[in-house]
Write a protein that holds these residues in place. Structure first.
Motif, PDB file in Angstrom:
ATOM      1  N   ASP A   1       0.828  -1.192   0.000  1.00  0.00           N
ATOM      2  CA  ASP A   1       0.000   0.000   0.000  1.00  0.00           C
ATOM      3  C   ASP A   1       0.868   1.250   0.000  1.00  0.00           C
ATOM      4  O   ASP A   1       0.619   2.209   0.657  1.00  0.00           O
ATOM      5  N   LYS A   2       1.948   1.136  -0.703  1.00  0.00           N
ATOM      6  CA  LYS A   2       2.839   2.276  -0.868  1.00  0.00           C
ATOM      7  C   LYS A   2       3.156   2.348  -2.345  1.00  0.00           C
ATOM      8  O   LYS A   2       3.154   1.340  -3.028  1.00  0.00           O
ATOM      9  N   GLU A   3       3.435   3.525  -2.800  1.00  0.00           N
ATOM     10  CA  GLU A   3       3.821   3.644  -4.195  1.00  0.00           C
ATOM     11  C   GLU A   3       5.188   2.988  -4.369  1.00  0.00           C
ATOM     12  O   GLU A   3       6.103   3.204  -3.594  1.00  0.00           O
ATOM     13  N   THR A   4       5.292   2.174  -5.377  1.00  0.00           N
ATOM     14  CA  THR A   4       6.560   1.489  -5.595  1.00  0.00           C
ATOM     15  C   THR A   4       7.312   2.160  -6.731  1.00  0.00           C
ATOM     16  O   THR A   4       6.782   2.358  -7.807  1.00  0.00           O
ATOM     17  N   LYS A   5       8.515   2.521  -6.444  1.00  0.00           N
ATOM     18  CA  LYS A   5       9.324   3.150  -7.491  1.00  0.00           C
ATOM     19  C   LYS A   5      10.180   2.070  -8.141  1.00  0.00           C
ATOM     20  O   LYS A   5      10.876   1.328  -7.475  1.00  0.00           O
ATOM     21  N   LYS A   6      10.117   2.028  -9.470  1.00  0.00           N
ATOM     22  CA  LYS A   6      10.954   1.059 -10.164  1.00  0.00           C
ATOM     23  C   LYS A   6      12.099   1.800 -10.839  1.00  0.00           C
ATOM     24  O   LYS A   6      11.896   2.808 -11.484  1.00  0.00           O
ATOM     25  N   GLU A   7      13.287   1.279 -10.645  1.00  0.00           N
ATOM     26  CA  GLU A   7      14.425   1.880 -11.312  1.00  0.00           C
ATOM     27  C   GLU A   7      14.390   1.467 -12.773  1.00  0.00           C
ATOM     28  O   GLU A   7      14.306   0.277 -13.084  1.00  0.00           O
ATOM     29  N   PRO A   8      14.460   2.427 -13.686  1.00  0.00           N
ATOM     30  CA  PRO A   8      14.456   2.022 -15.087  1.00  0.00           C
ATOM     31  C   PRO A   8      15.724   1.247 -15.428  1.00  0.00           C
ATOM     32  O   PRO A   8      16.793   1.524 -14.887  1.00  0.00           O
ATOM     33  N   THR A   9      15.564   0.297 -16.312  1.00  0.00           N
ATOM     34  CA  THR A   9      16.721  -0.479 -16.736  1.00  0.00           C
ATOM     35  C   THR A   9      17.549   0.364 -17.702  1.00  0.00           C
ATOM     36  O   THR A   9      16.997   1.073 -18.536  1.00  0.00           O
ATOM     37  N   VAL A  10      18.833   0.329 -17.559  1.00  0.00           N
ATOM     38  CA  VAL A  10      19.682   1.095 -18.474  1.00  0.00           C
ATOM     39  C   VAL A  10      19.668   0.411 -19.831  1.00  0.00           C
ATOM     40  O   VAL A  10      19.857  -0.800 -19.932  1.00  0.00           O
ATOM     41  N   SER A  11      19.357   1.186 -20.877  1.00  0.00           N
ATOM     42  CA  SER A  11      19.354   0.572 -22.208  1.00  0.00           C
ATOM     43  C   SER A  11      20.649   0.933 -22.945  1.00  0.00           C
ATOM     44  O   SER A  11      21.630   1.281 -22.329  1.00  0.00           O
ATOM     45  N   GLY A  12      20.614   0.885 -24.233  1.00  0.00           N
ATOM     46  CA  GLY A  12      21.825   1.173 -25.001  1.00  0.00           C
ATOM     47  C   GLY A  12      22.463  -0.120 -25.410  1.00  0.00           C
ATOM     48  O   GLY A  12      21.885  -0.880 -26.186  1.00  0.00           O
ATOM     49  N   THR A  13      23.627  -0.390 -24.882  1.00  0.00           N
ATOM     50  CA  THR A  13      24.301  -1.635 -25.264  1.00  0.00           C
ATOM     51  C   THR A  13      23.708  -2.823 -24.513  1.00  0.00           C
ATOM     52  O   THR A  13      24.019  -3.954 -24.787  1.00  0.00           O
ATOM     53  N   GLY A  14      22.848  -2.536 -23.516  1.00  0.00           N
ATOM     54  CA  GLY A  14      22.309  -3.612 -22.670  1.00  0.00           C
ATOM     55  C   GLY A  14      21.127  -4.318 -23.283  1.00  0.00           C
ATOM     56  O   GLY A  14      21.139  -4.663 -24.469  1.00  0.00           O
ATOM     57  N   PRO A  15      20.077  -4.539 -22.502  1.00  0.00           N
ATOM     58  CA  PRO A  15      18.948  -5.334 -22.943  1.00  0.00           C
ATOM     59  C   PRO A  15      18.225  -4.732 -24.144  1.00  0.00           C
ATOM     60  O   PRO A  15      18.252  -3.513 -24.355  1.00  0.00           O
ATOM     61  N   LYS A  16      17.553  -5.617 -24.902  1.00  0.00           N
ATOM     62  CA  LYS A  16      16.845  -5.170 -26.115  1.00  0.00           C
ATOM     63  C   LYS A  16      15.345  -5.368 -25.924  1.00  0.00           C
ATOM     64  O   LYS A  16      14.918  -6.099 -25.045  1.00  0.00           O
ATOM     65  N   ALA A  17      14.573  -4.712 -26.806  1.00  0.00           N
ATOM     66  CA  ALA A  17      13.120  -4.929 -26.821  1.00  0.00           C
ATOM     67  C   ALA A  17      12.836  -6.310 -27.431  1.00  0.00           C
ATOM     68  O   ALA A  17      13.564  -6.760 -28.317  1.00  0.00           O
ATOM     69  N   HIS A  18      11.807  -6.957 -26.896  1.00  0.00           N
ATOM     70  CA  HIS A  18      11.435  -8.270 -27.433  1.00  0.00           C
ATOM     71  C   HIS A  18       9.927  -8.362 -27.573  1.00  0.00           C
ATOM     72  O   HIS A  18       9.191  -7.797 -26.753  1.00  0.00           O
ATOM     73  N   GLU A  19       9.502  -9.125 -28.577  1.00  0.00           N
ATOM     74  CA  GLU A  19       8.057  -9.336 -28.737  1.00  0.00           C
ATOM     75  C   GLU A  19       7.589 -10.429 -27.775  1.00  0.00           C
ATOM     76  O   GLU A  19       8.310 -11.391 -27.513  1.00  0.00           O
ATOM     77  N   VAL A  20       6.385 -10.218 -27.250  1.00  0.00           N
ATOM     78  CA  VAL A  20       5.806 -11.191 -26.316  1.00  0.00           C
ATOM     79  C   VAL A  20       4.420 -11.564 -26.804  1.00  0.00           C
ATOM     80  O   VAL A  20       3.700 -10.730 -27.362  1.00  0.00           O
ATOM     81  N   THR A  21       4.052 -12.817 -26.595  1.00  0.00           N
ATOM     82  CA  THR A  21       2.674 -13.242 -26.871  1.00  0.00           C
ATOM     83  C   THR A  21       2.032 -13.599 -25.537  1.00  0.00           C
ATOM     84  O   THR A  21       2.617 -14.357 -24.760  1.00  0.00           O
ATOM     85  N   VAL A  22       0.863 -13.006 -25.279  1.00  0.00           N
ATOM     86  CA  VAL A  22       0.157 -13.330 -24.032  1.00  0.00           C
ATOM     87  C   VAL A  22      -1.212 -13.902 -24.385  1.00  0.00           C
ATOM     88  O   VAL A  22      -1.956 -13.310 -25.173  1.00  0.00           O
ATOM     89  N   ARG A  23      -1.530 -15.047 -23.818  1.00  0.00           N
ATOM     90  CA  ARG A  23      -2.851 -15.658 -24.003  1.00  0.00           C
ATOM     91  C   ARG A  23      -3.642 -15.482 -22.722  1.00  0.00           C
ATOM     92  O   ARG A  23      -3.186 -15.895 -21.650  1.00  0.00           O
ATOM     93  N   TYR A  24      -4.796 -14.851 -22.875  1.00  0.00           N
ATOM     94  CA  TYR A  24      -5.606 -14.587 -21.680  1.00  0.00           C
ATOM     95  C   TYR A  24      -7.062 -14.512 -22.086  1.00  0.00           C
ATOM     96  O   TYR A  24      -7.390 -13.841 -23.066  1.00  0.00           O
ATOM     97  N   ASP A  25      -7.903 -15.204 -21.375  1.00  0.00           N
ATOM     98  CA  ASP A  25      -9.341 -15.107 -21.599  1.00  0.00           C
ATOM     99  C   ASP A  25      -9.746 -15.472 -23.016  1.00  0.00           C
ATOM    100  O   ASP A  25     -10.617 -14.839 -23.610  1.00  0.00           O
ATOM    101  N   GLY A  26      -9.085 -16.461 -23.591  1.00  0.00           N
ATOM    102  CA  GLY A  26      -9.434 -16.900 -24.939  1.00  0.00           C
ATOM    103  C   GLY A  26      -8.906 -15.978 -26.036  1.00  0.00           C
ATOM    104  O   GLY A  26      -9.206 -16.168 -27.211  1.00  0.00           O
ATOM    105  N   GLN A  27      -8.121 -14.961 -25.681  1.00  0.00           N
ATOM    106  CA  GLN A  27      -7.556 -14.040 -26.683  1.00  0.00           C
ATOM    107  C   GLN A  27      -6.043 -14.205 -26.715  1.00  0.00           C
ATOM    108  O   GLN A  27      -5.451 -14.637 -25.727  1.00  0.00           O
ATOM    109  N   GLU A  28      -5.472 -13.839 -27.852  1.00  0.00           N
ATOM    110  CA  GLU A  28      -4.004 -13.853 -27.942  1.00  0.00           C
ATOM    111  C   GLU A  28      -3.533 -12.445 -28.290  1.00  0.00           C
ATOM    112  O   GLU A  28      -4.037 -11.831 -29.230  1.00  0.00           O
TER     113      GLU A  28
END
Ligand code: FES
Length: 374
Positions: free
Chosen positions: A269-296
């Motif tokens: 019950d407190k606001e949670t601060k998330k540290e942003p991940t450093v991008s650049g040479t580090g992690p990349k964007a990736h496509e995700v598929t989520v199946r939920y409630d009969g939808q994809e």
């Protein structure tokens, strides 16, 4: 952290549709009970079609606070077998957004939007079960225990509950009268051991901090009531649970006999601060598929965003509550690919081994991630 209790990965949770939308309900508040100086219970009427839930589960309350939608999970203290209404308890937390807004704004007759009950700190009750539940609760960590205790007393006539219940002082004990009454009604089957940080002069129970020494003493004095099998449940502040866990491990209690629930109310019950991940040479964007409630759904998750955040940005209504990796409301199973979790504590080791992930703290690290929710 939220660990499953007895039964994990249950797929039988109700998926009801109401006027509030799939998985949501608009519940009318029947009564507001002032439990202690800083804790209230909201008693909700069931909608026309009764909401099914299990003892120990939680409701996610949704409200617009300061122009923003806020969701918070509150454990149900009501029992699905002995209470005709649904009830949650809210304790004010300093700086807490929802935990202060609710007591200030919700009255009998108000309507509150909730998500269907969720959570894995629950059990299957069986008439012929004979078990000894040793429960350790701190502050408002008592709420799921109350639900489990009431249900056990009604459903399992041979099971016994021993509750170690820690509070700051006598005024802050939630459900004190209710426990006194239950102990009288179910004489010999419920034993409540109160521990107070600041006890009054004439206090008969334990006083002081529940440290290693005091917990050892208390546990040694709890009889096994002639029941061979004892299961330990705990819900309360992190420090208390860590102490208890260490002690139980030292006493060689097998891990499968120890069940923990995150201290959902106080912690999230407190606001949670998330540290942003450093991008650049580090992690990349990736496509995700989520199946939920009969939808994809397919979408690309940037490295500094979680799967849940990206889904919500895209208008995809995935289930969630705490957004901190604690409550498991957003839990899904990764059928393929790899997901990195910022916070792993919410899942038990076996859940992780089975491929469960939490979308609110999850980042895809391969391009073939497929997650199934529900
Ligand atoms: S929303 Fe609570 S663990 Fe993800």
């Amino acid at each position: 952290m939220a660990f499953g209790f007895f039964k994990k990965g249950d797929k039988t949770e109700k998926k009801e549709t109401t006027s509030a939308g799939p998985h949501y309900h608009n519940l009318r508040v029947k009564q507001v009970i002032q439990e202690t100086r800083d804790a209230i219970s909201l008693v909700f009427e069931h909608p026309e079609k009764k909401i099914l839930y299990k003892a120990g589960q939680f409701l996610t309350l949704i409200a617009t606070v300061g122009g923003k939608e806020v969701r918070r999970a509150y454990s149900l203290n009501s029992s699905p077998v002995s209470d005709s209404d649904l009830s949650v308890t809210i304790k004010r937390v300093e700086g807490g957004l929802m935990s202060n807004w609710l007591p200030d704004n919700i009255k009998a007759g108000s309507t509150v939007k909730v998500m269907e009950p969720m959570g894995h700190f629950t059990t299957e009750f069986q008439k012929d079960n004979k078990r000894h539940l040793v429960m350790l609760a701190g502050g408002s960590g008592i709420t799921p225990m109350m639900s489990i205790i009431k249900t056990t007393l009604v459903e399992e006539s041979e099971s016994i509950c021993s509750l170690i219940y820690c509070n700051r002082d006598i005024e802050s004990i939630i459900f004190k009268n209710a426990f006194d009454q239950l102990q009288t009604k179910y004489e010999g089957r419920l034993h409540v051991i109160h521990v107070l940080d600041n006890a009054p002069q004439n206090w008969q129970g334990h006083s002081g901090l529940l440290n290693h020494e005091m917990l050892t003493k208390i546990l040694e004095r709890i009889p096994d009531w002639g029941i061979g099998s004892t299961t330990y449940l705990m819900c309360g502040p992190e420090g208390m649970m860590k102490n208890a866990q260490t002690l139980l491990e030292a006493r060689q209690i097998p891990a499968e006999k120890i069940f923990k629930e995150s201290f959902v109310q106080g912690t999230i019950d407190k606001e949670t601060k998330k540290e942003p991940t450093v991008s650049g040479t580090g992690p990349k964007a990736h496509e995700v598929t989520v199946r939920y409630d009969g939808q994809e759904y397919k979408f690309v998750v940037e490295p500094n965003r979680t799967i849940l955040e990206t889904a919500l940005d895209n208008g995809i209504d995935l289930p969630y509550s705490c957004q901190s990796g604690l409550c498991t409301a957003c839990r899904g199973k990764a059928l393929s690919g790899q997901v990195k979790l910022d916070e792993e504590e919410g899942l038990s080791q076996s859940e992780r081994a089975e491929g469960y992930v939490l979308t609110c703290v999850g980042h895809p690290i391969t391009d073939d991630v497929v997650i199934e929710i529900g």
